[in-house]
Design an enzyme around this catalytic site. Structure first.
Site, PDB file in Angstrom:
ATOM      1  N   SER A  43     -65.890 103.208 -35.098  1.00  0.00           N
ATOM      2  CA  SER A  43     -66.115 102.603 -36.406  1.00  0.00           C
ATOM      3  C   SER A  43     -65.937 103.696 -37.453  1.00  0.00           C
ATOM      4  O   SER A  43     -66.629 104.707 -37.428  1.00  0.00           O
ATOM      5  CB  SER A  43     -67.542 102.032 -36.441  1.00  0.00           C
ATOM      6  OG  SER A  43     -67.864 101.565 -37.726  1.00  0.00           O
TER       7      SER A  43
ATOM      8  N   LYS B 236     -62.174 100.381 -35.963  1.00  0.00           N
ATOM      9  CA  LYS B 236     -62.826  99.456 -36.896  1.00  0.00           C
ATOM     10  C   LYS B 236     -63.004 100.166 -38.229  1.00  0.00           C
ATOM     11  O   LYS B 236     -63.618 101.230 -38.296  1.00  0.00           O
ATOM     12  CB  LYS B 236     -64.191  99.031 -36.330  1.00  0.00           C
ATOM     13  CG  LYS B 236     -65.020  98.172 -37.272  1.00  0.00           C
ATOM     14  CD  LYS B 236     -66.254  97.608 -36.555  1.00  0.00           C
ATOM     15  CE  LYS B 236     -67.540  97.992 -37.280  1.00  0.00           C
ATOM     16  NZ  LYS B 236     -68.745  97.437 -36.600  1.00  0.00           N
ATOM     17  N   LEU B 237     -62.417  99.584 -39.284  1.00  0.00           N
ATOM     18  CA  LEU B 237     -62.527 100.191 -40.612  1.00  0.00           C
ATOM     19  C   LEU B 237     -63.627  99.508 -41.398  1.00  0.00           C
ATOM     20  O   LEU B 237     -63.681  98.280 -41.464  1.00  0.00           O
ATOM     21  CB  LEU B 237     -61.204 100.033 -41.380  1.00  0.00           C
ATOM     22  CG  LEU B 237     -59.945 100.619 -40.744  1.00  0.00           C
ATOM     23  CD1 LEU B 237     -58.732 100.323 -41.640  1.00  0.00           C
ATOM     24  CD2 LEU B 237     -60.090 102.124 -40.542  1.00  0.00           C
ATOM     25  N   LYS B 238     -64.489 100.301 -42.006  1.00  0.00           N
ATOM     26  CA  LYS B 238     -65.461  99.743 -42.935  1.00  0.00           C
ATOM     27  C   LYS B 238     -64.717  99.382 -44.209  1.00  0.00           C
ATOM     28  O   LYS B 238     -63.927 100.194 -44.718  1.00  0.00           O
ATOM     29  CB  LYS B 238     -66.564 100.775 -43.216  1.00  0.00           C
ATOM     30  CG  LYS B 238     -67.477 101.012 -42.022  1.00  0.00           C
ATOM     31  CD  LYS B 238     -68.315  99.778 -41.741  1.00  0.00           C
ATOM     32  CE  LYS B 238     -69.362 100.034 -40.662  1.00  0.00           C
ATOM     33  NZ  LYS B 238     -70.173  98.830 -40.405  1.00  0.00           N
TER      34      LYS B 238
ATOM     35  N   ASP C 118     -64.971  95.679 -40.980  1.00  0.00           N
ATOM     36  CA  ASP C 118     -66.380  95.281 -41.095  1.00  0.00           C
ATOM     37  C   ASP C 118     -66.832  95.519 -42.534  1.00  0.00           C
ATOM     38  O   ASP C 118     -66.727  96.639 -43.042  1.00  0.00           O
ATOM     39  CB  ASP C 118     -67.230  96.109 -40.125  1.00  0.00           C
ATOM     40  CG  ASP C 118     -68.702  95.714 -40.127  1.00  0.00           C
ATOM     41  OD1 ASP C 118     -69.082  94.759 -40.846  1.00  0.00           O
ATOM     42  OD2 ASP C 118     -69.489  96.369 -39.399  1.00  0.00           O
TER      43      ASP C 118
ATOM     44  N   ASN D 279     -70.004  94.440 -43.800  1.00  0.00           N
ATOM     45  CA  ASN D 279     -71.461  94.462 -43.984  1.00  0.00           C
ATOM     46  C   ASN D 279     -71.912  93.636 -45.188  1.00  0.00           C
ATOM     47  O   ASN D 279     -72.645  94.115 -46.056  1.00  0.00           O
ATOM     48  CB  ASN D 279     -71.991  95.895 -44.083  1.00  0.00           C
ATOM     49  CG  ASN D 279     -71.891  96.633 -42.767  1.00  0.00           C
ATOM     50  OD1 ASN D 279     -71.044  97.505 -42.611  1.00  0.00           O
ATOM     51  ND2 ASN D 279     -72.708  96.277 -41.806  1.00  0.00           N
TER      52      ASN D 279
ATOM     53  N   GLU E 287     -65.342  91.330 -39.586  1.00  0.00           N
ATOM     54  CA  GLU E 287     -66.772  91.279 -39.284  1.00  0.00           C
ATOM     55  C   GLU E 287     -67.602  91.137 -40.551  1.00  0.00           C
ATOM     56  O   GLU E 287     -67.442  91.900 -41.506  1.00  0.00           O
ATOM     57  CB  GLU E 287     -67.151  92.562 -38.533  1.00  0.00           C
ATOM     58  CG  GLU E 287     -68.626  92.678 -38.157  1.00  0.00           C
ATOM     59  CD  GLU E 287     -68.891  93.911 -37.278  1.00  0.00           C
ATOM     60  OE1 GLU E 287     -67.908  94.484 -36.741  1.00  0.00           O
ATOM     61  OE2 GLU E 287     -70.061  94.307 -37.139  1.00  0.00           O
TER      62      GLU E 287
ATOM     63  N   ASP F   6     -72.386  89.742 -37.374  1.00  0.00           N
ATOM     64  CA  ASP F   6     -73.303  90.826 -37.023  1.00  0.00           C
ATOM     65  C   ASP F   6     -74.657  90.457 -37.639  1.00  0.00           C
ATOM     66  O   ASP F   6     -75.484  89.785 -37.001  1.00  0.00           O
ATOM     67  CB  ASP F   6     -72.718  92.153 -37.564  1.00  0.00           C
ATOM     68  CG  ASP F   6     -73.604  93.371 -37.360  1.00  0.00           C
ATOM     69  OD1 ASP F   6     -74.781  93.216 -37.021  1.00  0.00           O
ATOM     70  OD2 ASP F   6     -73.124  94.517 -37.578  1.00  0.00           O
TER      71      ASP F   6
ATOM     72  N   LYS G 257     -76.353  93.681 -31.305  1.00  0.00           N
ATOM     73  CA  LYS G 257     -77.069  94.950 -31.459  1.00  0.00           C
ATOM     74  C   LYS G 257     -78.484  94.704 -30.979  1.00  0.00           C
ATOM     75  O   LYS G 257     -79.157  93.788 -31.484  1.00  0.00           O
ATOM     76  CB  LYS G 257     -77.108  95.373 -32.926  1.00  0.00           C
ATOM     77  CG  LYS G 257     -75.784  95.884 -33.451  1.00  0.00           C
ATOM     78  CD  LYS G 257     -75.890  96.286 -34.905  1.00  0.00           C
ATOM     79  CE  LYS G 257     -74.552  96.747 -35.426  1.00  0.00           C
ATOM     80  NZ  LYS G 257     -74.517  96.733 -36.898  1.00  0.00           N
TER      81      LYS G 257
ATOM     82  N   GLY H 267     -73.062  99.208 -32.687  1.00  0.00           N
ATOM     83  CA  GLY H 267     -73.832 100.444 -32.725  1.00  0.00           C
ATOM     84  C   GLY H 267     -74.488 100.648 -34.072  1.00  0.00           C
ATOM     85  O   GLY H 267     -74.097 100.032 -35.072  1.00  0.00           O
TER      86      GLY H 267
HETATM   87  O1  OSB Z   1     -72.338  97.083 -39.201  1.00  0.00           O
HETATM   88  O2  OSB Z   1     -71.744  97.857 -37.312  1.00  0.00           O
HETATM   89  C1  OSB Z   1     -72.331  98.010 -38.403  1.00  0.00           C
HETATM   90  C2  OSB Z   1     -73.679 101.608 -38.554  1.00  0.00           C
HETATM   91  C3  OSB Z   1     -74.813 101.428 -39.298  1.00  0.00           C
HETATM   92  C4  OSB Z   1     -75.116 100.164 -39.765  1.00  0.00           C
HETATM   93  C5  OSB Z   1     -74.283  99.086 -39.496  1.00  0.00           C
HETATM   94  C6  OSB Z   1     -73.139  99.259 -38.723  1.00  0.00           C
HETATM   95  C7  OSB Z   1     -72.821 100.557 -38.281  1.00  0.00           C
HETATM   96  C8  OSB Z   1     -71.608 100.881 -37.514  1.00  0.00           C
HETATM   97  C9  OSB Z   1     -71.693 102.066 -36.607  1.00  0.00           C
HETATM   98  O3  OSB Z   1     -70.553 100.296 -37.657  1.00  0.00           O
HETATM   99  C10 OSB Z   1     -71.042 101.844 -35.295  1.00  0.00           C
HETATM  100  C11 OSB Z   1     -71.427 102.927 -34.312  1.00  0.00           C
HETATM  101  O4  OSB Z   1     -72.635 103.183 -34.079  1.00  0.00           O
HETATM  102  O5  OSB Z   1     -70.502 103.528 -33.755  1.00  0.00           O
HETATM  103 MG    MG Z   2     -71.293  95.339 -38.493  1.00  0.00          MG
END
Ligand code: OSB
Ligand code: MG
Length: 373
Positions: free
Chosen positions: A138, A164-166, A191, A193, A217, A242, A266, A294
């Site tokens: 990620s 996976k790109l934020k 992703d 969020n 995501e 998520d 998670k 994660g």
């Molecule tokens: O949305 O998956 C998420 C880390 C902190 C809070 C939310 C997320 C994440 C990650 C980290 O994407 C993924 C990783 O632990 O490798």
């Molecule tokens: Mg996520």
């Protein structure tokens, strides 16, 4: 097994990240988190990690709320159980609403303890047959697009097979397009969020399609089930939930609405391994694939996540990178290293299969409280 608890320790740990991790909700330089260690009179240990961060940005739980419910409610409740099993703990703590990350930390410790007492691994207790799990990385929001392309290139060189790109409004079509142009064949997920307003459905659909994004995501708010369903309708990519999925009811509702075509599990968000496994099984019955998400865990949480990801209902690659992608020095031995085909090995030893290094834990410990019956 009639284990009698001798102590429960709650440590507050701070580990510096090898590089800052930026999402649509903020940037982290250090990860501060709680570790739960239970011991029995026979001298057995069980370890769990709490996913709650300093600020309640990802969800409403924070390190402080988790510490409070752990030390003031969950630990006392644990000492009153006739038998400290994960099931007994979850049943007894169910009357307290929410606080799932805190509950999960205890459940994980009890799962580890039970597996060690039975001289088996957590992975085996979960019915795992695989000895390696497929993983991806990620990638946080970067200061510039060229820096992102460079960062992705180095992860690909390291051997990660899925990226996976934020993303967030203002950091989407341009960076995603740039990565796609540079790496035409890479498996790309994004992703957000919850960062997008629900009116963004058609714009997300257009850049995700254009750049061959395999999975989008949580673009919308936790409660925005309808908007996620609208995005998923006829889409050539999976829509992954998520934050929206916190228990079986939220999963049932999302499945019924057609809002979820990939499930991120998670353990912290859903309140433990048992619920996580049940959710993945339920999703599979509706032909929705699952994977393990994660939260930048140390090796303790990571080992639990790897065990969960090795269990049968998990099919897609998980957000579980090698220890050195997160921390220069992990709390456990041996550290997780990336293996062939973008995989991590599932530890075979008792419990989570890795040992916590007391010296390293103490060096990074900022506070510690020990409770006895
Ligand atoms: O949305 O998956 C998420 C880390 C902190 C809070 C939310 C997320 C994440 C990650 C980290 O994407 C993924 C990783 O632990 O490798
Ligand atoms: Mg996520």
């Amino acid at each position: 097994m009639t284990a009698v608890l001798a102590s429960v320790r709650v440590d507050e740990v701070e580990l510096p990240l090898v590089e800052p991790f930026q999402t649509s909700f903020g940037v982290e330089q250090n990860r501060r988190f709680l570790v739960v260690c239970v011991t029995t009179r026979e001298g057995l240990e069980g370890w769990g990690e709490c996913a709650a961060a300093i600020d309640p940005l990802y969800s409403s739980e924070s390190l402080a709320t988790a510490r409070w419910i752990l030390t003031e409610r969950l630990v006392p409740l644990l000492f009153r159980l006739p038998e400290p099993t994960p099931e007994a703990f979850l049943a007894a703590s169910a009357r307290f609403r929410g606080n799932r990350m805190a509950k999960a930390a205890v459940e994980l410790a009890l799962e580890d303890l039970r597996a060690r007492a039975r001289r088996t691994s957590v992975a085996r207790s979960l019915g795992a047959r695989r000895d390696r799990v497929r993983v991806g990385v990620s990638v946080g929001i970067q200061p510039t697009v060229p820096q992102l392309v460079d960062r992705v290139g180095r992860y690909l060189e390291d051997g990660y097979g899925r990226i996976k790109l934020k993303v967030a409004p203002g950091w989407d079509a341009r960076p995603v397009g740039a990565v796609r142009r540079e790496y035409p064949d890479v498996e790309l997920w994004v992703d957000a969020n919850q960062a997008y307003p629900i009116r963004a459905v058609s714009s997300i659909r257009s850049w995700a399609e254009r750049y061959g994004v395999a999975q989008v995501e949580q673009p919308f708010a936790e409660r925005a089930i309808h908007a996620h369903a609208e995005l998923a309708r006829g889409a050539p990519f999976r829509v992954c939930l998520d934050e929206s999925i916190v228990d079986m009811t939220s999963l049932e509702d999302a499945l019924a609405a057609g809002a979820v075509t990939s499930l991120n599990v998670k353990v912290g968000r859903v309140g433990g391994i048992a619920t996580g496994l049940a959710l993945a099984r339920r999703a599979r019955r509706s032909r929705v694939p699952s994977w393990v998400g994660g939260m930048l865990e140390s090796g303790i949480g990571r080992a639990h996540n790897v065990a969960l990801a090795s269990s049968p209902p998990f099919g897609l690659s998980s957000d579980l990178s090698a220890s050195d992608r997160y921390y220069r020095e992990d709390l456990i031995e041996p550290p997780f290293v990336l293996g062939p085909g973008s995989t991590l090995a599932v530890p075979r030893g008792p419990g989570i299969g890795v040992e916590v290094v007391d010296r390293v834990l103490r060096r990074h410990r900022r506070a510690s409280r020990t409770f006895r019956p």
